[in-house]
Design a protein around this motif. Structure first.
Motif, PDB file in Angstrom:
ATOM      1  N   HIS A 244       0.834  -1.202   0.000  1.00 12.81           N
ATOM      2  CA  HIS A 244       0.000   0.000   0.000  1.00 12.81           C
ATOM      3  C   HIS A 244       0.871   1.255   0.000  1.00 12.81           C
ATOM      4  N   LEU A 245       1.906   1.241   0.839  1.00 16.19           N
ATOM      5  CA  LEU A 245       2.783   2.406   0.899  1.00 16.19           C
ATOM      6  C   LEU A 245       3.596   2.544  -0.383  1.00 16.19           C
ATOM      7  N   ASN A 246       3.949   1.409  -1.001  1.00 19.84           N
ATOM      8  CA  ASN A 246       4.691   1.445  -2.260  1.00 19.84           C
ATOM      9  C   ASN A 246       3.866   2.073  -3.367  1.00 19.84           C
ATOM     10  N   GLU A 248       1.766   4.390  -3.002  1.00 22.64           N
ATOM     11  CA  GLU A 248       1.576   5.830  -2.782  1.00 22.64           C
ATOM     12  C   GLU A 248       2.473   6.607  -3.733  1.00 22.64           C
ATOM     13  N   SER A 249       2.071   7.818  -4.018  1.00 20.41           N
ATOM     14  CA  SER A 249       2.913   8.672  -4.863  1.00 20.41           C
ATOM     15  C   SER A 249       4.204   8.982  -4.112  1.00 20.41           C
ATOM     16  N   ASP A 250       5.204   9.402  -4.834  1.00 18.14           N
ATOM     17  CA  ASP A 250       6.494   9.716  -4.225  1.00 18.14           C
ATOM     18  C   ASP A 250       6.510  11.088  -3.570  1.00 18.14           C
ATOM     19  N   ARG A 257       3.993   9.984   4.128  1.00 17.33           N
ATOM     20  CA  ARG A 257       3.182   8.978   3.434  1.00 17.33           C
ATOM     21  C   ARG A 257       2.519   8.034   4.437  1.00 17.33           C
ATOM     22  N   ARG A 260      -0.251   9.902   6.261  1.00 19.98           N
ATOM     23  CA  ARG A 260      -1.495  10.053   5.480  1.00 19.98           C
ATOM     24  C   ARG A 260      -2.327   8.785   5.549  1.00 19.98           C
ATOM     25  N   LEU A 261      -1.659   7.642   5.523  1.00 19.27           N
ATOM     26  CA  LEU A 261      -2.381   6.367   5.606  1.00 19.27           C
ATOM     27  C   LEU A 261      -3.071   6.223   6.960  1.00 19.27           C
TER      28      LEU A 261
END
Length: 675
Positions: A244-246, A248-250, A257, A260-261
């Motif tokens: 999920h974190l991967n 995410e946008s950079d 990041r 935000r999750l």
């Protein structure tokens, strides 16, 4: 030394049963820092003794674990610094630099060293260095903005050590080698996550755990949030979170990041409360603050704050009553969310609710000390149960724990400019609560700062009556700490403000105080002139008791100037005034002073008769201390008049009264307790 309970900037935790603390990783950094303590400095290599404390620098971005590393280093070397560890945070949660005078005063408070209220940064710095001159302490300076801040606090002794925490180098401080932090090693990062998730989910998929550490860039704060998110979801796999974190946008950092999750997973009311915590003064939150900001019950706020702590969004401040701290690395993220999700009017309303709640708690904090007042008890009963304190001790504990947040509330409310009415009420109640629990003298440094804030608001709102009150309070504190010239300037300004407000009390009080300042400065003619003006003002208003006191003050100025005839007339007028008012103790004291002046004027016989009259009045007033002083004075006078037998009797009587009443007989220049 007391360890931090939870630190979202690092890897020091106390989540185990019983509050056991533990620290992960950073072994190389700790080894290098300890070696740096023992390293010979440039002065030692050149054959000179080091003039100041050695400075170690731990540099890293917020969330890198820099504060936790500093705390662990302090824990490991604390035994070498028997006078303890002093802590100071050099920046506010929003990044604002803490003024140097406040930093120095807070450190002096930790050392239990008193400093004059209102003293400037330079004077406080000197007092601090003098206090540390014969001590061996470790100074932990967190979140330093630049070298100037650190340099102002450094002890002038090589026996102390300063550990500074900053984002970058401290250019300007000699012989400092920064320990720059990156991420944790992979093994420590995985162990950090497993502390939250339990070992099973990490053991069944160790590669996923390592990948999660990599995605979080091995930053402790990000890993803590990730671990908290997984702990709240027992069925979620570590690999799912990493994917999920991967995805995410950079954009942004690893911390932003993960944050935000976590934020997106919160229920709407909890998410709103979380972002409103960016408004908490000094980043310190208690259940009442959160309740007022979010508009929910205190119990509900407490439960939500505990949930935030388990998620790694807050840390427990380790105080009683319970208090939480917003981590510095998350404050900018929370503020950005509040600015983008809440209208300016909603944020202002939340601030107003928080200030109103603080005012009510301060009212309750003060009222609980008024145990003999039926009105205070009634007022307490009208307050909601959760806003009442069980005892004066509980109220004092709350006031002590919340002191940094309360003072920050006052500063922020005044800086806001749109909540001046609430700010004035807050400062009024804060002063009263501090005086009730701490006492005027002990609270004087804090009171000085509050009165300056009151003055700022009064000037901004063009409120001359409040300007006069604030100036008088500040001038009184200046006068008590020997800054008489500064006090005189403020008393004159208070007089102008009192006249502008048509406030007879402030006007008379300021004129009298101007006279007192001139008297202290040795300008007896100006002192007599101003006392005369104040006397005329009191007489015009028919304030006879105050006029009697001013007759005495005017007589004192004449006495110091050697004008004994005018001084005697003044004391006789004071005696007549107190006689008419029926104030026997003040009458006796005025006669005592008249007898003194008569003796100065070369009239020992008159002085003897006046002193005997004063003794009788002191006996009626049951003032044994004054009686003792008068008997001893009578003894001196009788010896000069050639009657040693009578002198001996009076001296024995005075000594006996001192033995019964305790203390020392002293000359009393004032004509009343007010003087």
């Amino acid at each position: 030394m007391t360890d931090q309970a939870v630190d979202t900037d690092g890897v020091r935790l106390a989540d185990e049963p019983g509050g056991e603390s533990w620290f992960l990783g950073r072994n190389r950094e700790l080894k290098d820092l300890r070696a740096d303590i023992e390293r010979a400095g440039l002065d030692t290599l050149s054959g000179r003794k080091a003039p100041r404390a050695r400075v170690l620098l731990i540099a890293g971005r917020p969330g890198s674990g820099r504060t936790a590393l500093a705390e662990e280093l302090a824990a490991q070397v604390a035994d070498a610094y028997p006078d303890g560890v002093l802590r100071a945070r050099l920046s506010e949660p929003d990044g604002t630099r803490v003024p140097p005078d406040r930093l120095a005063r807070d450190l002096l408070t930790e050392l239990d060293v008193s400093a004059p209220p209102g003293a400037g940064a330079d004077d406080l710095g000197v007092i601090l260095r003098d206090a540390l001159a014969d001590r061996r302490v470790l100074l932990l300076l967190d979140d330093a903005a630049d070298a100037e801040q650190v340099d102002a606090l450094l002890p002038d002794t090589p026996d102390c050590l300063a550990v500074a925490v900053a984002e970058g180098p401290l250019t300007g401080i000699a012989d400092v080698r920064p320990c720059t932090l990156g991420g944790l090693d992979t093994k420590s990062g995985v162990e950090l996550v497993s502390r939250y998730t339990g070992s099973v989910r990490v053991t069944v998929d160790p590669r996923a755990a390592e990948h999660l550490v990599e995605v979080c860039q091995a930053q402790p704060a990000a890993l803590r949030l990730a671990g908290g998110w997984l702990a709240a979801r027992p069925k979620a796999a570590v690999a799912d979170l990493a994917k999920h974190l991967n995805a995410e946008s950079d954009e942004g950092t690893a911390l932003s990041r993960v944050f935000r999750l976590v934020y997106a997973s919160l229920p709407s009311p909890a998410a709103r409360m979380l972002r409103l915590l960016s408004l908490a003064p000094a980043g310190l939150v208690d259940p009442h603050t959160a309740s007022a900001l979010a508009g929910c019950s205190v119990a509900g706020a407490r439960a939500t704050l505990d949930d935030f702590t388990r998620l790694g969004l807050l840390r427990a401040a380790g105080t009683a009553p319970p208090q939480y701290e917003v981590p510095g690395c998350l404050h900018p993220l929370l503020k950005a969310l509040a600015d983008s999700n809440d209208r300016a009017g909603e944020l202002q309303l939340a601030r107003a609710r928080m200030l109103e709640r603080t005012v009510r708690l301060l009212q309750s904090c003060r009222a609980v000390t008024e145990t003999d007042s039926a009105q205070a008890r009634e007022r307490l009963l009208t307050m909601p149960r959760e806003q009442r304190f069980a005892s004066p001790r509980a109220a004092a504990d709350w006031l002590r724990a919340r002191r940094p947040a309360l003072l920050a509330s006052a500063r922020l409310a005044v800086a806001d400019g749109d909540l001046d009415t609430l700010a004035r009420r807050l400062m009024s109640q804060l002063v009263r609560a501090m005086v009730a629990h701490v006492g005027t003298q002990a609270a004087a440094p804090d009171l000085y700062g509050i009165h300056r804030l009151v003055l700022d608001v009064a000037v901004r709102r063009e409120l001359p009556r409040e300007q006069a009150a604030a100036l008088l309070n500040l001038a009184d504190l200046d006068a008590r700490t020997g800054r008489t010239a500064e006090a005189l300037v403020r008393y004159r300004a208070a007089l102008d403000a009192g006249r502008a407000a048509d406030d007879p009390y402030a006007t008379a009080r300021a004129m009298e105080s101007v006279g007192g300042a001139h008297l202290e400065l040795g300008d007896y003619d100006r002192a007599a002139d101003w006392y005369g003006r104040a006397l005329a003002h009191r007489l015009a208003r028919g304030e006879r008791v105050d006029a009697a006191r001013l007759h005495g003050r005017l007589a004192t100025a004449h006495t110091y100037a050697g004008r004994y005839g005018e001084a005697q007339r003044g004391w006789r007028a004071a005696v007549a005034g107190y006689r008419k008012a029926g104030d026997v103790p003040a009458h006796a004291r005025a006669l005592s002073e008249l007898a003194r002046v008569q003796e100065y004027a070369g009239r020992p016989g008159e002085s003897l008769r006046t002193c005997e009259e004063a003794v009788e009045l002191a006996r009626r007033a049951e003032d044994d201390r004054l009686r003792a002083a008068l008997h001893l004075r009578l003894a001196d006078t009788l010896e000069r008049l050639g009657d040693p037998a009578a002198a001996r009797l009076h001296r024995e009587t005075g000594s006996r009264l001192l033995g019964e009443g305790g203390g020392n007989a002293c000359e009393i220049r004032s004509t009343s307790g007010e003087d």
